[in-house]
Design a protein around this motif. Structure first.
Motif, PDB file in Angstrom:
ATOM      1  N   GLY A 192      18.631  47.632  26.128  1.00  0.00           N
ATOM      2  CA  GLY A 192      18.600  46.879  24.881  1.00  0.00           C
ATOM      3  C   GLY A 192      18.054  45.477  25.074  1.00  0.00           C
ATOM      4  O   GLY A 192      17.259  44.979  24.266  1.00  0.00           O
ATOM      5  N   TYR A 193      18.449  44.811  26.154  1.00  0.00           N
ATOM      6  CA  TYR A 193      17.943  43.477  26.435  1.00  0.00           C
ATOM      7  C   TYR A 193      16.445  43.504  26.738  1.00  0.00           C
ATOM      8  O   TYR A 193      15.699  42.603  26.351  1.00  0.00           O
ATOM      9  N   ALA A 194      15.988  44.546  27.431  1.00  0.00           N
ATOM     10  CA  ALA A 194      14.573  44.622  27.805  1.00  0.00           C
ATOM     11  C   ALA A 194      13.676  44.702  26.567  1.00  0.00           C
ATOM     12  O   ALA A 194      12.681  43.980  26.461  1.00  0.00           O
ATOM     13  N   ILE A 195      14.022  45.564  25.627  1.00  0.00           N
ATOM     14  CA  ILE A 195      13.209  45.660  24.413  1.00  0.00           C
ATOM     15  C   ILE A 195      13.493  44.480  23.496  1.00  0.00           C
ATOM     16  O   ILE A 195      12.600  44.016  22.765  1.00  0.00           O
ATOM     17  N   GLY A 196      14.715  43.960  23.523  1.00  0.00           N
ATOM     18  CA  GLY A 196      15.062  42.832  22.674  1.00  0.00           C
ATOM     19  C   GLY A 196      14.298  41.574  23.025  1.00  0.00           C
ATOM     20  O   GLY A 196      13.962  40.768  22.143  1.00  0.00           O
ATOM     21  N   MET A 197      13.986  41.372  24.299  1.00  0.00           N
ATOM     22  CA  MET A 197      13.219  40.203  24.713  1.00  0.00           C
ATOM     23  C   MET A 197      11.833  40.210  24.087  1.00  0.00           C
ATOM     24  O   MET A 197      11.358  39.188  23.580  1.00  0.00           O
ATOM     25  N   TRP A 198      11.193  41.375  24.094  1.00  0.00           N
ATOM     26  CA  TRP A 198       9.866  41.443  23.472  1.00  0.00           C
ATOM     27  C   TRP A 198       9.945  41.293  21.963  1.00  0.00           C
ATOM     28  O   TRP A 198       9.149  40.564  21.352  1.00  0.00           O
ATOM     29  N   LEU A 199      10.910  41.957  21.335  1.00  0.00           N
ATOM     30  CA  LEU A 199      11.050  41.872  19.885  1.00  0.00           C
ATOM     31  C   LEU A 199      11.293  40.431  19.436  1.00  0.00           C
ATOM     32  O   LEU A 199      10.695  39.953  18.464  1.00  0.00           O
ATOM     33  N   MET A 200      12.157  39.720  20.150  1.00  0.00           N
ATOM     34  CA  MET A 200      12.472  38.354  19.759  1.00  0.00           C
ATOM     35  C   MET A 200      11.308  37.417  20.047  1.00  0.00           C
ATOM     36  O   MET A 200      11.001  36.518  19.243  1.00  0.00           O
TER      37      MET A 200
END
Length: 405
Positions: free
Chosen positions: A81-89
């Motif tokens: 979740g953090y890995a994809i969340g970094m790109w999304l944010m």
């Protein structure tokens, strides 16, 4: 080879059929693609439930089939979740900052743009500099690789150290729980590079795509359904055939399997690593639908809940893990979301938002005492009862004696 696999795993076809029909039904009733009978928020709930089913299957393989009670698999889920969340944010913030700087008389330089993005993201923790961990946050392909590589590498290193030392049983469970707790406590710190207790937010928007939440929710629901179907097939293949027999034998009697010449540590490390990678995929699909992720999601209690889901559904049965995760997830949403009516006993009023965890704990105890094989075991019990012939076999003496003269 395909025929042999499907012939010995007919439940795979049944599961894929049920999943396909369920996905089609939700699509027809969703607001974005159908008649609007299901709200967007509930579509997101169903999509998140499918992701929880996927990590429950992974947990069932590592615990129900291989006998490793891991209390750290939700950490891999959170890492995804953090890995994809970094790109999304990052990408979403870049869009907003670039739009605001475009109104200036002079175009912003690349450094000014980067500083503005950093201030927007990390200003909440009193910083404006990008930590080293965000070096590839601008690249979607690299962050997608991180969803697999980071959980897989962490599981590989941890598993290699633990299994080569032949740590088993409750001691291994404590170690996995300690790993999860250490990761959670680290992420709570503001200097962890992931905004501490604030976590990553605004993940429900897809950068560069002008679509409503109705459309985004159904897209993620479809992606979650596809991931669950592929994950089910993958783990059904892993747990079948010779490999499946060895994995189950390790669960039942590890010392005997080692005596027979099998390298037990390699099998356990393979199962531990591949389930961690799948857990990362599940987390990467879950948190964009939740919209936010913070360190509390990786706390050890989350992994304990995961074990409860699998136990209620039935260990050692892939469909049992799906049943347990679906049942608990939907009931949790109903009880904690305020939909369940309160019960007034006169002297006390039962509010389910306060009593849901108690009910879940009692359910776990009841299943452990009275249905140790879980809900999935009931299906096996019915099937055995239906197909069993308790009379004498063909040609037996009792059969001959039962014939009329």
């Amino acid at each position: 080879m395909t025929k042999s696999f499907l012939a010995t795993n007919r439940s795979v076809l049944v599961f894929l059929l049920v999943l396909s029909l369920f996905t089609l039904a939700v699509t027809v009733m969703a607001e974005a693609t159908g008649y609007g009978l299901i709200s967007t928020s509930f579509v997101k709930t169903l999509g998140k439930t499918l992701c929880l089913c996927l990590i429950a299957i992974a947990m069932d393989v590592v615990w129900g089939y291989c006998g490793i009670l891991s209390l750290g698999h939700f950490a891999f889920f959170g890492i995804g979740g953090y890995a994809i969340g970094m790109w999304l944010m990052y990408a979403r913030t870049e869009e907003i900052v670039a739009g605001s700087l475009a109104n200036q008389p002079l175009p912003a330089t690349a450094q000014e743009l980067s500083d503005a993005i950093g201030t927007q993201i990390f200003g909440v923790v009193g910083s404006s500099d990008f930590p080293l961990i965000w070096s590839f946050a601008h690249s979607l392909p690299l962050q997608l690789l991180a969803i697999l590589i980071v959980p897989g590498l962490l599981a590989l290193v941890f598993g290699w150290l633990a299994f080569r030392s032949r740590v088993t049983g409750v001691y291994l469970s404590i170690l996995t729980q300690a790993m999860t707790l250490a990761l959670s406590l680290y992420l709570f710190q503001n200097d962890s590079g992931l905004r501490g207790n604030n976590g990553l937010s605004g993940l429900q928007n897809i950068p560069g795509v002008s679509a409503s939440q109705d459309d985004v929710s159904i897209w993620f629901f479809w992606a979650s359904a596809v991931a669950l179907g592929l994950g089910y097939v993958l783990f059904a293949f892993v747990t079948s055939g010779k490999m499946g027999s060895v994995i189950r034998a390790i669960r039942d009697d590890e010392a005997r399997v080692r005596f027979l010449g099998y390298h037990v540590e390699s099998y356990k490390l393979f199962v531990f690593t591949i389930t961690a990678m799948v857990a990362g995929i599940a987390g990467a699909l879950y948190y964009p639908q939740a919209g936010i992720i913070n360190p509390a999601e990786i706390a050890p209690i989350a992994s304990i809940y995961l074990a409860v889901w699998v136990a209620i559904g039935g260990r050692g049965r892939l469909y049992g893990a799906v049943i347990g995760a679906t049942l608990v997830s939907l009931l949790s949403s109903w009880f904690t979301g305020g939909s369940a009516p309160a019960i007034n006993l006169g002297f006390y009023k039962i509010v389910w938002t306060d009593w849901w965890l108690v009910l879940l704990g009692l359910s776990f105890v009841a299943v452990t005492l009275f249905f140790p094989q879980g809900i999935g075991g009931l299906f096996d019990f019915v099937a055995v009862k239906r197909n069993s012939d308790y009379g004498p076999s063909e040609g037996a003496w009792r059969a001959e004696e039962g014939k009329p003269e």
